[in-house]
Design a protein around this motif. Structure first.
Motif, PDB file in Angstrom:
ATOM      1  N   CYS A  83       0.818  -1.218   0.000  1.00  0.00           N
ATOM      2  CA  CYS A  83       0.000   0.000   0.000  1.00  0.00           C
ATOM      3  C   CYS A  83       0.851   1.267   0.000  1.00  0.00           C
ATOM      4  O   CYS A  83       0.441   2.288  -0.556  1.00  0.00           O
ATOM      5  CB  CYS A  83      -0.944   0.002   1.199  1.00  0.00           C
ATOM      6  SG  CYS A  83      -2.279  -1.204   1.076  1.00  0.00           S
ATOM      7  N   THR A 140      -4.888   8.310  -7.734  1.00  0.00           N
ATOM      8  CA  THR A 140      -6.131   7.577  -7.476  1.00  0.00           C
ATOM      9  C   THR A 140      -6.221   7.078  -6.041  1.00  0.00           C
ATOM     10  O   THR A 140      -7.309   6.780  -5.557  1.00  0.00           O
ATOM     11  CB  THR A 140      -6.249   6.358  -8.412  1.00  0.00           C
ATOM     12  OG1 THR A 140      -5.252   5.389  -8.061  1.00  0.00           O
ATOM     13  CG2 THR A 140      -6.079   6.778  -9.866  1.00  0.00           C
ATOM     14  N   HIS A 141      -5.071   6.964  -5.375  1.00  0.00           N
ATOM     15  CA  HIS A 141      -4.980   6.423  -4.007  1.00  0.00           C
ATOM     16  C   HIS A 141      -5.534   5.011  -3.915  1.00  0.00           C
ATOM     17  O   HIS A 141      -5.948   4.564  -2.846  1.00  0.00           O
ATOM     18  CB  HIS A 141      -5.719   7.328  -3.014  1.00  0.00           C
ATOM     19  CG  HIS A 141      -5.153   8.711  -2.944  1.00  0.00           C
ATOM     20  ND1 HIS A 141      -3.937   8.999  -2.378  1.00  0.00           N
ATOM     21  CD2 HIS A 141      -5.632   9.901  -3.416  1.00  0.00           C
ATOM     22  CE1 HIS A 141      -3.693  10.289  -2.473  1.00  0.00           C
ATOM     23  NE2 HIS A 141      -4.688  10.859  -3.106  1.00  0.00           N
ATOM     24  N   LEU A 142      -5.511   4.282  -5.024  1.00  0.00           N
ATOM     25  CA  LEU A 142      -6.047   2.925  -5.049  1.00  0.00           C
ATOM     26  C   LEU A 142      -4.979   1.937  -5.495  1.00  0.00           C
ATOM     27  O   LEU A 142      -4.233   2.182  -6.451  1.00  0.00           O
ATOM     28  CB  LEU A 142      -7.238   2.834  -6.005  1.00  0.00           C
ATOM     29  CG  LEU A 142      -8.492   3.623  -5.620  1.00  0.00           C
ATOM     30  CD1 LEU A 142      -9.500   3.597  -6.762  1.00  0.00           C
ATOM     31  CD2 LEU A 142      -9.110   3.049  -4.345  1.00  0.00           C
ATOM     32  N   LYS A 180      -7.877   1.376  -0.566  1.00  0.00           N
ATOM     33  CA  LYS A 180      -7.732   2.821  -0.707  1.00  0.00           C
ATOM     34  C   LYS A 180      -6.672   3.276   0.282  1.00  0.00           C
ATOM     35  O   LYS A 180      -6.735   2.968   1.467  1.00  0.00           O
ATOM     36  CB  LYS A 180      -9.058   3.531  -0.413  1.00  0.00           C
ATOM     37  CG  LYS A 180      -8.999   5.048  -0.618  1.00  0.00           C
ATOM     38  CD  LYS A 180     -10.355   5.687  -0.381  1.00  0.00           C
ATOM     39  CE  LYS A 180     -10.289   7.197  -0.606  1.00  0.00           C
ATOM     40  NZ  LYS A 180     -11.608   7.846  -0.370  1.00  0.00           N
TER      41      LYS A 180
END
Length: 434
Positions: free
Chosen positions: A169, A177-179, A251
């Motif tokens: 992560c 996008t923070h994904l 996320k």
């Protein structure tokens, strides 16, 4: 400013490690990151003087540094066995290394963690030594694509799942996008598990634990760990295929500076500022406080460290946090951490140390720290003297002798070393106030 010795640019190809043989523990994975960081640093040093680094190159570090860098504090009496066990663990593990969101280049590799591992004793110092597989050595030496990991923060995570998830992560912390990539739940189970699943003998297929159980028993706790102890927050997103959850992604959001400090804290601003000035990790200090360490005693210890670090005539202190813990171990024997009525922390710190420490106790602490600040070969002189006296008294066991020979001294041995050093440097009256 953050201590750059704990910042590691880990190649992206090494982020997703899926075990196919053997088992890797959480501390083993954290230790492996320390080794990769050490390898990169050494390669840069060798290249700067024109030396060639190849697949036969061996890298090394004293075994006690493995655990100092992992915030273990240097108190364990069995460094050699611990490091041997973890190096053996790495030698026996075989991993698939995947880059699930890569569109070009190698997206899958299969290899072990180490090509070779050794424990070597040189001049009384025990070293852990290793070789890396050629393609991994190339990537670590000069990573084209990498994820910045803070080994201080990584060391705070306890479970393997949390360590593995944080590494993946952390790559997406700055992503617009923070994904993370969206993958099957089977893929996530493999990526976040430290040992391979069982294989059905009839079908030849891997049998995994159900996603629901993995999530409830392991993953949710790992997310809580990451959110409470690191510089990011992670939220799980699940996707159904038909009626069943078959895919997942995460996320990833970066915490603000204040949020990170608040997470690491439970300490006064004065303590945080003092720790920062001494280049000590707030997460480490937070860990001490959460274990019951008094801020009042901490601040007195900080003043001792500040004076020690400022003395340019002594050997520079390398493992600052380990050194702080040594100071505290001595001070906590003498200094009360009970709050005083109608006084704040500042008033407690202002009380003269002379009121809480006997003169001899204070001098013993000072001399012990002075001794531990000496080069290892000079400390060994007093270690050998201590062992000789213990042997004459019949109290030097083979285990104690072996630890001293390996360069590890503490407990009774260290106490006798301090006394011998005190007499040698300050005379027989070293503990008598003039």
């Amino acid at each position: 400013m953050k201590d750059q010795t704990t910042i590691f640019k880990k190649p992206n190809l090494a982020l997703v490690m899926i075990p196919r043989k053997g088992k890797l523990t959480a501390i083993g994975r954290k230790m492996y990151n320390v080794m990769l960081k050490k390898t990169h640093t050494k390669v840069m040093e060798l290249k700067s003087v024109g030396k060639v680094v190849d697949a036969e190159s061996m890298f090394e570090m004293p075994i006690n540094e493995f655990f100092h860098l992992l915030s273990e504090g240097g108190e364990d009496k069995h460094y050699r066995k611990l490091v041997k066990d973890h190096l053996s663990e790495m030698q026996n593990v075989r991993m698939d290394w995947e880059a699930p969101d890569a569109e070009t280049g190698v997206v899958w590799r299969s290899m072990g963690l180490l090509s070779e591992a050794q424990i070597e004793v040189r001049e009384g110092v025990v070293w852990g030594r290793w070789m890396l597989p050629p393609s991994l050595l190339t990537a670590v030496s000069d990573p084209e694509r990498f994820t910045v990991l803070d080994l201080d923060l990584l060391a705070r995570l306890d479970s393997y799942c949390a360590v593995a998830l944080y590494e993946i992560c952390r790559k997406y912390k700055e992503n617009p996008t923070h994904l993370t990539s969206r993958n099957s739940t089977d893929w996530w189970i493999d990526a976040l598990t430290n040992m391979p699943g069982t294989v059905d003998k009839k079908t030849g297929l891997v049998v995994r634990r159900p996603w629901r159980r993995v999530k409830n028993e392991t993953l949710n706790k790992a997310i809580e760990e990451i959110n409470s102890k690191t510089d990011i927050t992670v939220d799980l997103l699940e996707f159904k295929v038909g009626k069943a959850i078959k895919e997942a992604q995460f996320k990833v959001m970066s915490k603000t500076k204040n949020a990170v400090l608040a997470t690491a804290a439970k300490m006064s601003p004065e303590t945080a500022l003092a720790a920062t000035k001494l280049d000590l990790s707030l997460s480490d200090i937070s860990g001490l406080i959460s274990q019951g360490q008094s801020e009042a005693v901490l601040k007195v210890a900080f003043s001792k460290l500040e004076a020690r670090f400022a003395n340019k005539e002594l050997t520079p202190v390398g493992a600052r946090f380990a050194y702080l813990k040594t100071v505290l171990a001595d001070m906590n024997q003498y200094v009360s951490d009970a709050p005083q009525k109608n006084t704040g922390v500042a008033a407690q710190v202002a009380a003269p140390i002379a009121e809480t420490l006997s003169f001899k106790g204070r001098r013993r602490t000072e001399i012990k720290l002075e001794l531990l600040g000496l080069p290892l070969d000079q400390q060994r002189i007093f270690a050998d003297s201590a062992i000789a006296k213990m042997a004459a008294a019949g109290s030097a066991t083979e285990a104690i002798k072996a630890r001293v020979k390996a360069g590890s001294w503490n407990g009774t041995v260290l106490g006798k070393m301090v006394e011998a050093f005190a007499v040698a440097k300050y005379g027989a009256d070293w503990g008598v106030e003039a």
